[in-house]
Scaffold this motif. Structure first.
Motif, PDB file in Angstrom:
ATOM      1  N   GLU A   1       0.664  -1.265   0.066  1.00 58.22           N
ATOM      2  CA  GLU A   1      -0.119  -0.094   0.142  1.00 58.22           C
ATOM      3  C   GLU A   1       0.750   1.234  -0.073  1.00 58.22           C
ATOM      4  O   GLU A   1       0.304   2.306  -0.660  1.00 58.22           O
ATOM      5  N   ALA A   2       1.939   1.169   0.710  1.00 57.22           N
ATOM      6  CA  ALA A   2       2.748   2.504   0.756  1.00 57.22           C
ATOM      7  C   ALA A   2       3.376   2.633  -0.549  1.00 57.22           C
ATOM      8  O   ALA A   2       3.603   3.579  -0.824  1.00 57.22           O
ATOM      9  N   ALA A   3       3.744   1.537  -1.248  1.00 53.82           N
ATOM     10  CA  ALA A   3       4.499   1.677  -2.456  1.00 53.82           C
ATOM     11  C   ALA A   3       3.653   2.302  -3.501  1.00 53.82           C
ATOM     12  O   ALA A   3       3.797   3.097  -4.277  1.00 53.82           O
ATOM     13  N   ARG A   4       2.166   1.618  -3.515  1.00 58.12           N
ATOM     14  CA  ARG A   4       1.375   2.355  -4.356  1.00 58.12           C
ATOM     15  C   ARG A   4       1.091   3.843  -4.064  1.00 58.12           C
ATOM     16  O   ARG A   4       0.653   4.567  -5.110  1.00 58.12           O
ATOM     17  N   ALA A   5       0.867   4.305  -2.986  1.00 55.43           N
ATOM     18  CA  ALA A   5       0.831   5.541  -2.484  1.00 55.43           C
ATOM     19  C   ALA A   5       1.921   6.220  -3.145  1.00 55.43           C
ATOM     20  O   ALA A   5       1.769   7.546  -3.623  1.00 55.43           O
ATOM     21  N   GLU A   6       2.913   5.831  -2.857  1.00 52.87           N
ATOM     22  CA  GLU A   6       4.201   6.580  -3.345  1.00 52.87           C
ATOM     23  C   GLU A   6       4.351   6.804  -4.921  1.00 52.87           C
ATOM     24  O   GLU A   6       4.636   7.837  -5.289  1.00 52.87           O
ATOM     25  N   GLN A   7       4.101   5.711  -5.474  1.00 52.44           N
ATOM     26  CA  GLN A   7       4.038   5.791  -6.971  1.00 52.44           C
ATOM     27  C   GLN A   7       2.993   6.729  -7.507  1.00 52.44           C
ATOM     28  O   GLN A   7       3.080   7.475  -8.425  1.00 52.44           O
ATOM     29  N   LYS A   8       1.489   6.468  -6.826  1.00 55.33           N
ATOM     30  CA  LYS A   8       0.526   7.614  -7.397  1.00 55.33           C
ATOM     31  C   LYS A   8       1.202   9.022  -6.947  1.00 55.33           C
ATOM     32  O   LYS A   8       1.064   9.966  -7.747  1.00 55.33           O
ATOM     33  N   ALA A   9       1.616   9.526  -5.770  1.00 56.36           N
ATOM     34  CA  ALA A   9       2.260  10.883  -5.492  1.00 56.36           C
ATOM     35  C   ALA A   9       3.165  11.414  -6.821  1.00 56.36           C
ATOM     36  O   ALA A   9       3.202  12.399  -7.074  1.00 56.36           O
ATOM     37  N   PHE A  10       3.932  10.379  -7.045  1.00 54.26           N
ATOM     38  CA  PHE A  10       5.066  10.420  -7.928  1.00 54.26           C
ATOM     39  C   PHE A  10       4.500  10.770  -9.301  1.00 54.26           C
ATOM     40  O   PHE A  10       4.987  11.759 -10.194  1.00 54.26           O
ATOM     41  N   GLU A  11       3.643  10.002  -9.844  1.00 54.02           N
ATOM     42  CA  GLU A  11       2.989  10.421 -11.186  1.00 54.02           C
ATOM     43  C   GLU A  11       2.151  11.773 -11.165  1.00 54.02           C
ATOM     44  O   GLU A  11       2.302  12.534 -12.072  1.00 54.02           O
ATOM     45  N   GLN A  12       1.447  11.957  -9.942  1.00 55.93           N
ATOM     46  CA  GLN A  12       0.979  13.361  -9.895  1.00 55.93           C
ATOM     47  C   GLN A  12       2.103  14.406 -10.082  1.00 55.93           C
ATOM     48  O   GLN A  12       1.508  15.388 -10.706  1.00 55.93           O
ATOM     49  N   GLY A  13       2.974  14.293  -9.362  1.00 59.23           N
ATOM     50  CA  GLY A  13       4.135  15.101  -9.464  1.00 59.23           C
ATOM     51  C   GLY A  13       4.503  15.456 -10.998  1.00 59.23           C
ATOM     52  O   GLY A  13       4.753  16.670 -11.100  1.00 59.23           O
ATOM     53  N   LYS A  14       4.805  14.589 -11.639  1.00 63.83           N
ATOM     54  CA  LYS A  14       5.339  14.418 -13.011  1.00 63.83           C
ATOM     55  C   LYS A  14       4.086  15.185 -13.927  1.00 63.83           C
ATOM     56  O   LYS A  14       4.384  16.090 -14.728  1.00 63.83           O
ATOM     57  N   THR A  15       2.822  14.979 -13.545  1.00 64.59           N
ATOM     58  CA  THR A  15       1.712  15.608 -14.120  1.00 64.59           C
ATOM     59  C   THR A  15       1.857  17.171 -14.181  1.00 64.59           C
ATOM     60  O   THR A  15       1.734  18.055 -15.013  1.00 64.59           O
ATOM     61  N   ALA A  16       2.058  17.441 -12.858  1.00 62.15           N
ATOM     62  CA  ALA A  16       2.134  19.041 -12.456  1.00 62.15           C
ATOM     63  C   ALA A  16       3.365  19.657 -13.157  1.00 62.15           C
ATOM     64  O   ALA A  16       3.254  20.668 -13.660  1.00 62.15           O
ATOM     65  N   LEU A  17       4.538  19.081 -13.111  1.00 61.47           N
ATOM     66  CA  LEU A  17       5.608  19.350 -13.947  1.00 61.47           C
ATOM     67  C   LEU A  17       5.320  19.704 -15.396  1.00 61.47           C
ATOM     68  O   LEU A  17       6.029  20.651 -16.193  1.00 61.47           O
ATOM     69  N   ASN A  18       4.797  18.812 -15.862  1.00 65.47           N
ATOM     70  CA  ASN A  18       4.527  18.724 -17.285  1.00 65.47           C
ATOM     71  C   ASN A  18       3.644  20.050 -17.643  1.00 65.47           C
ATOM     72  O   ASN A  18       3.626  20.550 -18.947  1.00 65.47           O
ATOM     73  N   ILE A  19       2.909  20.540 -16.830  1.00 64.20           N
ATOM     74  CA  ILE A  19       2.032  21.795 -17.118  1.00 64.20           C
ATOM     75  C   ILE A  19       3.160  22.785 -17.199  1.00 64.20           C
ATOM     76  O   ILE A  19       2.931  23.873 -18.179  1.00 64.20           O
ATOM     77  N   ILE A  20       4.138  23.056 -16.242  1.00 61.24           N
ATOM     78  CA  ILE A  20       5.115  24.351 -16.292  1.00 61.24           C
ATOM     79  C   ILE A  20       5.821  24.118 -17.425  1.00 61.24           C
ATOM     80  O   ILE A  20       6.199  24.953 -18.098  1.00 61.24           O
ATOM     81  N   TYR A  21       6.614  23.004 -17.721  1.00 62.36           N
ATOM     82  CA  TYR A  21       7.515  22.668 -18.668  1.00 62.36           C
ATOM     83  C   TYR A  21       7.208  21.442 -19.520  1.00 62.36           C
ATOM     84  O   TYR A  21       7.584  20.331 -19.335  1.00 62.36           O
ATOM     85  N   PRO A  22       6.121  21.707 -20.481  1.00 62.38           N
ATOM     86  CA  PRO A  22       5.711  20.548 -21.307  1.00 62.38           C
ATOM     87  C   PRO A  22       6.717  19.968 -22.112  1.00 62.38           C
ATOM     88  O   PRO A  22       7.520  20.702 -22.671  1.00 62.38           O
ATOM     89  N   LYS A  23       6.804  18.672 -22.482  1.00 60.63           N
ATOM     90  CA  LYS A  23       7.441  18.046 -23.375  1.00 60.63           C
ATOM     91  C   LYS A  23       8.998  18.119 -22.915  1.00 60.63           C
ATOM     92  O   LYS A  23      10.031  18.007 -23.824  1.00 60.63           O
ATOM     93  N   ALA A  24       9.340  18.165 -21.636  1.00 57.88           N
ATOM     94  CA  ALA A  24      10.769  18.163 -21.331  1.00 57.88           C
ATOM     95  C   ALA A  24      11.178  16.661 -21.148  1.00 57.88           C
ATOM     96  O   ALA A  24      12.309  16.423 -21.036  1.00 57.88           O
ATOM     97  N   GLY A  25      10.377  15.885 -21.022  1.00 59.15           N
ATOM     98  CA  GLY A  25      10.567  14.306 -20.760  1.00 59.15           C
ATOM     99  C   GLY A  25      10.102  13.760 -19.395  1.00 59.15           C
ATOM    100  O   GLY A  25      10.324  12.588 -19.170  1.00 59.15           O
ATOM    101  N   TRP A  26       9.510  14.354 -18.693  1.00 60.58           N
ATOM    102  CA  TRP A  26       8.721  14.052 -17.497  1.00 60.58           C
ATOM    103  C   TRP A  26       8.275  12.467 -17.592  1.00 60.58           C
ATOM    104  O   TRP A  26       8.215  11.698 -16.440  1.00 60.58           O
ATOM    105  N   GLU A  27       7.688  12.485 -18.690  1.00 64.09           N
ATOM    106  CA  GLU A  27       6.686  10.888 -18.729  1.00 64.09           C
ATOM    107  C   GLU A  27       7.599   9.776 -18.938  1.00 64.09           C
ATOM    108  O   GLU A  27       7.381   8.514 -18.790  1.00 64.09           O
ATOM    109  N   LYS A  28       9.120   9.926 -19.267  1.00 69.92           N
ATOM    110  CA  LYS A  28       9.959   8.908 -19.446  1.00 69.92           C
ATOM    111  C   LYS A  28      11.207   9.224 -18.709  1.00 69.92           C
ATOM    112  O   LYS A  28      12.184   8.887 -19.057  1.00 69.92           O
ATOM    113  N   LEU A  29      11.079   9.595 -17.577  1.00 67.74           N
ATOM    114  CA  LEU A  29      12.404   9.753 -16.903  1.00 67.74           C
ATOM    115  C   LEU A  29      13.359   8.729 -16.418  1.00 67.74           C
ATOM    116  O   LEU A  29      14.647   8.919 -16.282  1.00 67.74           O
ATOM    117  N   ASP A  30      12.638   7.682 -16.298  1.00 72.15           N
ATOM    118  CA  ASP A  30      13.326   6.447 -16.148  1.00 72.15           C
ATOM    119  C   ASP A  30      14.248   5.722 -17.238  1.00 72.15           C
ATOM    120  O   ASP A  30      15.087   4.947 -17.103  1.00 72.15           O
TER     121      ASP A  30
END
Length: 443
Positions: free
Chosen positions: A138-167
């Motif tokens: 459950e902790a891992a799922r919550a952490e992953q969800k928060a991480f995905e939401q963070g990338k979505t917010a960053l994509n609003i400010i700096y779109p197409k920087a590569g947030w969706e494929k950071l790994d």
């Protein structure tokens, strides 16, 4: 749930400091379920059920009435907040009974299906190992969800920087080089080195902190139940973030990286020289001490300075996320209580519904002004955006399972054909991040 809360608040402490405590709690929890839980079951059944149901099926078949009796929603079953004495005094018993009655039919309809599910389960839910495993999942799922939401917010400010494929280690330097004038050695950081992403996120946070300095933080309740002034915990960090960047990158890491690349530029034999080996060893140590606490390397000597003489970025990021999360929870409660229209009070922040203030516009504030409607340009929004950015950085550096620690690290420097042999000084290709942002708004 206990492990999840501790892990999200402080993953290193949860792993190193609380493991034995968690095991003891889980072992005790099994006893509580078998004794206290079972002992209270007859009284609860008398209050909320119209017929006898065996203990093994009662809390499943009557779960809706049980939740209504407690006056909570299903999503609030494990809410960390306790009811205040005033809330307890104001509980409406008639409303509770009405909620219980309204859920009678739904409970009866689902009881047959739920009973089958109980019979089909093979694992014992009271087994401490099962409880611990599910808590970690459950902790891992919550952490992953928060991480995905963070990338979505960053994509609003700096779109197409590569947030969706950071790994996949996108090269962020061509995108951000002109935005933040990232010269003086930033171009030498290898795209495959997580330190490049750390440097970008730290610059984005610096922009956000200009506005965060005008957020009037309030008081939250600490883990020990005592009041904590958020401003006392965060003011130094918000005001000195530029110094953190200069201490870690400008004065410490980048000069050594540039020196190492100049050594390699002279001849292949020079990389095996004592000076080159010493320089490389110091780079590895700085990388661990400042940015990546789980970073592994083969040390050939001590770090270039005592650990107590530096301010670890990863520890500051963890602290920042902890308190901003508490403030965001207060804002969420205020939003449910009516938000700006009701001028709802929020724990941890005194001016959530005031417009955010960037006295000197910067790349982030300009983008927020363009992307957000006027009614959303609030301190509350700024807290959310900042927390999103912090979450991505925290996930990267403080999560031992992030891609930053996934495989054997490659070269520390940008190199010809990414071979890690010949350093590459400078990057010819630069992207127009401003135009990319404007194009995204049009779409």
């Amino acid at each position: 749930m206990i492990y999840k809360v501790l892990y999200i608040e402080s993953p290193m402490d949860a792993k190193e400091k609380y493991q034995d405590v968690i095991r003891n709690v889980i072992a005790s929890l099994a006893d509580v379920r078998k004794n206290v839980h079972f002992g209270l079951y007859p009284l609860i059944m008398k209050l909320i059920s119209d017929r006898y149901i065996v203990y093994e099926r009662f809390f499943t078949e009557r779960r809706r009435r049980y939740i209504a009796f407690l006056n909570i929603a299903e999503t609030e079953q494990l809410n960390a907040e306790d009811l205040s004495p005033q809330q307890i005094e104001n509980l409406d018993v008639e409303s509770l009974q009405k909620n219980i009655d309204e859920n009678d039919t739904e409970d009866d309809e689902e009881s047959g299906e739920d009973s089958k599910e109980i019979e089909e389960k093979e694992e014992d839910p009271n087994d401490p190992k099962t409880i611990e495993r599910k808590a970690k999942e459950e902790a891992a799922r919550a952490e992953q969800k928060a991480f995905e939401q963070g990338k979505t917010a960053l994509n609003i400010i700096y779109p197409k920087a590569g947030w969706e494929k950071l790994d996949e280690y996108p090269d962020l330097y061509p995108y951000f080089a002109n935005v933040y004038s990232m010269r003086h050695g930033y171009d030498l950081i290898a795209p495959t080195d997580p330190v490049q992403l750390v440097s970008v996120l730290m610059h984005i946070l610096e922009d956000l902190f200009i506005g965060m300095r005008y957020v009037n933080f309030g008081i939250i309740t600490g883990a020990d139940g005592k009041p904590v002034k958020v401003s006392d915990e965060l003011s130094d960090m918000l005001n000195n973030w530029r110094r953190y960047i200069e201490d870690s990158f400008t004065r410490t890491y980048l000069p050594r990286l540039a020196a190492y690349c100049r050594i390699l530029e002279n001849s292949e034999e020079s990389r095996a020289s004592p000076y080159a080996r010493k320089n490389l060893n110091e780079l590895h140590w700085i990388k661990r001490l400042y940015f990546l606490p789980y970073y592994k390397f083969e040390s050939i000597g001590p770090p270039p300075f005592p650990k107590q003489d530096i301010i670890p970025i990863y520890a500051e990021v963890r602290k920042l996320r902890k308190y901003l999360t508490a403030v965001a929870v207060g804002i969420e409660q205020g939003t449910r209580a009516g938000g700006p229209a009701a001028k709802a009070l929020c724990n941890g922040i005194n001016n959530p519904w005031e417009s955010y203030n960037f006295q000197v516009p910067n790349p982030v504030s300009k983008r927020l002004d363009m992307a957000l409607p006027p009614e959303k340009r609030l301190n509350a929004t700024l807290v959310y955006i900042t927390l999103s950015t912090v979450t991505v950085l925290d996930y990267l550096i403080n999560n031992e399972n992030s891609w930053a620690y996934g495989s054997r690290p490659g070269p520390l420097f940008r190199s010809v054909k990414n071979e890690g042999i010949t350093p590459m000084f400078g990057v010819d290709e630069k992207l127009d991040a401003d135009q990319i942002f404007k194009d995204s708004l049009k779409k």
